[in-house]
Design a protein around this motif. Structure first.
Motif, PDB file in Angstrom:
ATOM      1  N   GLU A  63       0.808  -1.230   0.000  1.00  0.00           N
ATOM      2  CA  GLU A  63       0.000   0.000   0.000  1.00  0.00           C
ATOM      3  C   GLU A  63       0.841   1.279   0.000  1.00  0.00           C
ATOM      4  O   GLU A  63       0.574   2.195  -0.786  1.00  0.00           O
ATOM      5  CB  GLU A  63      -0.977  -0.007   1.170  1.00  0.00           C
ATOM      6  N   PRO A  64       1.879   1.407   0.856  1.00  0.00           N
ATOM      7  CA  PRO A  64       2.684   2.640   0.823  1.00  0.00           C
ATOM      8  C   PRO A  64       3.355   2.872  -0.534  1.00  0.00           C
ATOM      9  O   PRO A  64       3.418   4.008  -1.008  1.00  0.00           O
ATOM     10  CB  PRO A  64       3.739   2.419   1.908  1.00  0.00           C
ATOM     11  N   LEU A  65       3.796   1.801  -1.175  1.00  0.00           N
ATOM     12  CA  LEU A  65       4.441   1.936  -2.487  1.00  0.00           C
ATOM     13  C   LEU A  65       3.426   2.340  -3.546  1.00  0.00           C
ATOM     14  O   LEU A  65       3.722   3.146  -4.430  1.00  0.00           O
ATOM     15  CB  LEU A  65       5.115   0.613  -2.881  1.00  0.00           C
ATOM     16  N   ARG A  66       2.212   1.768  -3.474  1.00  0.00           N
ATOM     17  CA  ARG A  66       1.169   2.105  -4.441  1.00  0.00           C
ATOM     18  C   ARG A  66       0.747   3.570  -4.315  1.00  0.00           C
ATOM     19  O   ARG A  66       0.560   4.258  -5.318  1.00  0.00           O
ATOM     20  CB  ARG A  66      -0.061   1.209  -4.226  1.00  0.00           C
ATOM     21  N   LEU A  67       0.581   4.039  -3.080  1.00  0.00           N
ATOM     22  CA  LEU A  67       0.158   5.427  -2.865  1.00  0.00           C
ATOM     23  C   LEU A  67       1.181   6.425  -3.402  1.00  0.00           C
ATOM     24  O   LEU A  67       0.807   7.502  -3.868  1.00  0.00           O
ATOM     25  CB  LEU A  67      -0.055   5.688  -1.375  1.00  0.00           C
ATOM     26  N   THR A  68       2.448   6.070  -3.324  1.00  0.00           N
ATOM     27  CA  THR A  68       3.504   6.980  -3.776  1.00  0.00           C
ATOM     28  C   THR A  68       3.906   6.722  -5.228  1.00  0.00           C
ATOM     29  O   THR A  68       4.742   7.441  -5.768  1.00  0.00           O
ATOM     30  CB  THR A  68       4.746   6.851  -2.871  1.00  0.00           C
ATOM     31  N   GLY A  69       3.329   5.695  -5.853  1.00  0.00           N
ATOM     32  CA  GLY A  69       3.628   5.384  -7.248  1.00  0.00           C
ATOM     33  C   GLY A  69       4.985   4.732  -7.454  1.00  0.00           C
ATOM     34  O   GLY A  69       5.580   4.830  -8.523  1.00  0.00           O
ATOM     35  N   LEU A  70       5.486   4.041  -6.431  1.00  0.00           N
ATOM     36  CA  LEU A  70       6.824   3.436  -6.509  1.00  0.00           C
ATOM     37  C   LEU A  70       6.788   1.905  -6.442  1.00  0.00           C
ATOM     38  O   LEU A  70       7.804   1.284  -6.127  1.00  0.00           O
ATOM     39  CB  LEU A  70       7.689   3.970  -5.352  1.00  0.00           C
ATOM     40  N   GLN A  71       5.631   1.271  -6.754  1.00  0.00           N
ATOM     41  CA  GLN A  71       5.520  -0.169  -6.554  1.00  0.00           C
ATOM     42  C   GLN A  71       6.478  -0.993  -7.409  1.00  0.00           C
ATOM     43  O   GLN A  71       6.854  -2.089  -7.033  1.00  0.00           O
ATOM     44  CB  GLN A  71       4.075  -0.661  -6.746  1.00  0.00           C
ATOM     45  N   ASP A  72       6.901  -0.487  -8.563  1.00  0.00           N
ATOM     46  CA  ASP A  72       7.825  -1.246  -9.414  1.00  0.00           C
ATOM     47  C   ASP A  72       9.263  -0.745  -9.306  1.00  0.00           C
ATOM     48  O   ASP A  72      10.102  -1.114 -10.100  1.00  0.00           O
ATOM     49  CB  ASP A  72       7.366  -1.174 -10.874  1.00  0.00           C
ATOM     50  N   HIS A  73       9.540   0.094  -8.298  1.00  0.00           N
ATOM     51  CA  HIS A  73      10.881   0.649  -8.155  1.00  0.00           C
ATOM     52  C   HIS A  73      11.695   0.014  -7.028  1.00  0.00           C
ATOM     53  O   HIS A  73      12.900   0.206  -6.964  1.00  0.00           O
ATOM     54  CB  HIS A  73      10.800   2.164  -7.897  1.00  0.00           C
ATOM     55  N   PHE A  74      11.022  -0.710  -6.117  1.00  0.00           N
ATOM     56  CA  PHE A  74      11.722  -1.255  -4.955  1.00  0.00           C
ATOM     57  C   PHE A  74      11.394  -2.728  -4.731  1.00  0.00           C
ATOM     58  O   PHE A  74      10.266  -3.161  -4.947  1.00  0.00           O
ATOM     59  CB  PHE A  74      11.340  -0.485  -3.680  1.00  0.00           C
ATOM     60  N   ASP A  75      12.393  -3.464  -4.265  1.00  0.00           N
ATOM     61  CA  ASP A  75      12.197  -4.813  -3.728  1.00  0.00           C
ATOM     62  C   ASP A  75      12.104  -4.672  -2.219  1.00  0.00           C
ATOM     63  O   ASP A  75      12.846  -3.902  -1.617  1.00  0.00           O
ATOM     64  CB  ASP A  75      13.386  -5.727  -4.063  1.00  0.00           C
ATOM     65  N   ILE A  76      11.183  -5.436  -1.608  1.00  0.00           N
ATOM     66  CA  ILE A  76      11.003  -5.386  -0.158  1.00  0.00           C
ATOM     67  C   ILE A  76      11.597  -6.639   0.447  1.00  0.00           C
ATOM     68  O   ILE A  76      11.268  -7.752   0.034  1.00  0.00           O
ATOM     69  CB  ILE A  76       9.506  -5.304   0.205  1.00  0.00           C
ATOM     70  N   ARG A  77      12.481  -6.459   1.427  1.00  0.00           N
ATOM     71  CA  ARG A  77      13.005  -7.591   2.197  1.00  0.00           C
ATOM     72  C   ARG A  77      12.730  -7.292   3.657  1.00  0.00           C
ATOM     73  O   ARG A  77      13.122  -6.250   4.164  1.00  0.00           O
ATOM     74  CB  ARG A  77      14.503  -7.758   1.985  1.00  0.00           C
ATOM     75  N   ALA A  78      12.032  -8.205   4.322  1.00  0.00           N
ATOM     76  CA  ALA A  78      11.631  -7.951   5.702  1.00  0.00           C
ATOM     77  C   ALA A  78      11.956  -9.143   6.581  1.00  0.00           C
ATOM     78  O   ALA A  78      11.831 -10.289   6.164  1.00  0.00           O
ATOM     79  CB  ALA A  78      10.135  -7.645   5.768  1.00  0.00           C
ATOM     80  N   ARG A  79      12.355  -8.841   7.808  1.00  0.00           N
ATOM     81  CA  ARG A  79      12.525  -9.836   8.869  1.00  0.00           C
ATOM     82  C   ARG A  79      11.458  -9.529   9.901  1.00  0.00           C
ATOM     83  O   ARG A  79      11.439  -8.442  10.473  1.00  0.00           O
ATOM     84  CB  ARG A  79      13.897  -9.698   9.523  1.00  0.00           C
ATOM     85  N   VAL A  80      10.568 -10.480  10.150  1.00  0.00           N
ATOM     86  CA  VAL A  80       9.454 -10.242  11.063  1.00  0.00           C
ATOM     87  C   VAL A  80       9.500 -11.269  12.184  1.00  0.00           C
ATOM     88  O   VAL A  80       9.699 -12.456  11.947  1.00  0.00           O
ATOM     89  CB  VAL A  80       8.099 -10.356  10.336  1.00  0.00           C
ATOM     90  N   VAL A  81       9.319 -10.794  13.422  1.00  0.00           N
ATOM     91  CA  VAL A  81       9.235 -11.689  14.579  1.00  0.00           C
ATOM     92  C   VAL A  81       8.032 -11.299  15.422  1.00  0.00           C
ATOM     93  O   VAL A  81       7.645 -10.138  15.471  1.00  0.00           O
ATOM     94  CB  VAL A  81      10.513 -11.639  15.452  1.00  0.00           C
ATOM     95  N   GLY A  82       7.444 -12.286  16.073  1.00  0.00           N
ATOM     96  CA  GLY A  82       6.349 -12.053  17.004  1.00  0.00           C
ATOM     97  C   GLY A  82       5.010 -11.881  16.321  1.00  0.00           C
ATOM     98  O   GLY A  82       4.922 -11.641  15.121  1.00  0.00           O
ATOM     99  N   GLY A  83       3.959 -12.025  17.111  1.00  0.00           N
ATOM    100  CA  GLY A  83       2.608 -11.788  16.620  1.00  0.00           C
ATOM    101  C   GLY A  83       2.118 -12.853  15.665  1.00  0.00           C
ATOM    102  O   GLY A  83       2.743 -13.891  15.471  1.00  0.00           O
TER     103      GLY A  83
END
Length: 143
Positions: A63-83
Motif C-alpha cells: 500500500e505505501p508503495l502504491r500510494l507513492t507510485g513506486l511499486q515497481d521501483h523497490f524490492d522489499i526484504r523484511a525480517r518479522v518476529v512475534g505476533g
C-alpha cells in the motif's frame, strides 16, 4: 537471492537500501527497500508463499508503495518476529512506509494522510486478577 544483488555492486561495497522499523500488536518488522522491480521477501520467503492465499496481506504490504507510485521501483526484504499473520503484515506495512521516508522525506504528507506512519497502539489487554478474561467477571449470585 542475496548473492545476485551483491554481484551487481562493485566488489567490496554493499547494495544501497533504505531501512524502516515497523510495529503492530506484538509483531516487529525490520524492513529494507532495495532498488528493484517489486519483489517481496519476508523471512527469506516470497510473500505469496509466506501469506499463502491471503491476498489482502500482500496488498496491505504494498500500500505505501502504491500510494507513492513506486511499486515497481523497490524490492522489499523484511525480517518479522512475534505476533500473528495480521500483525506481521501491519508491521511490514509500517516499516515500508518509514523506509520510504528515508528514501524521500517529501513523501511524508501522502503517507501521513493515509495513516501509514502512525503506529497502531491497539494491543491485547492484560489479564486482571479475579476476572476470567481482561474484563469478564464471574457471574454474580445474590444468594
Amino acid at each position: 537471492m542475496v548473492e545476485t544483488a551483491r554481484a551487481s555492486q562493485p566488489t567490496g561495497t554493499k547494495p544501497q537500501y533504505y531501512y524502516g522499523l515497523g510495529r503492530r500488536k506484538t509483531a516487529v518488522a525490520r524492513v529494507r527497500l532495495y532498488p528493484g522491480s517489486g519483489q517481496i521477501l519476508i523471512n527469506g520467503r516470497p510473500a505469496s508463499q509466506y501469506f499463502g492465499n491471503r491476498l489482502l496481506y500482500r496488498v496491505m504490504i504494498t500500500e505505501p508503495l502504491r500510494l507513492t507510485g513506486l511499486q515497481d521501483h523497490f524490492d522489499i526484504r523484511a525480517r518479522v518476529v512475534g505476533g500473528g499473520i495480521s500483525g506481521q503484515a501491519g508491521a511490514v506495512r509500517h516499516g515500508v512506509a518509514r523506509a520510504l521516508l528515508r528514501f524521500n522525506p517529501e513523501l511524508r504528507p501522502v503517507l501521513k494522510r493515509a495513516g501509514l506512519l502512525t503506529r497502531d497502539p491497539r494491543v491485547k489487554e492484560r489479564m486482571k486478577p479475579g476476572l476470567k478474561r481482561a474484563r469478564k467477571a464471574p457471574q454474580y449470585t445474590k444468594r
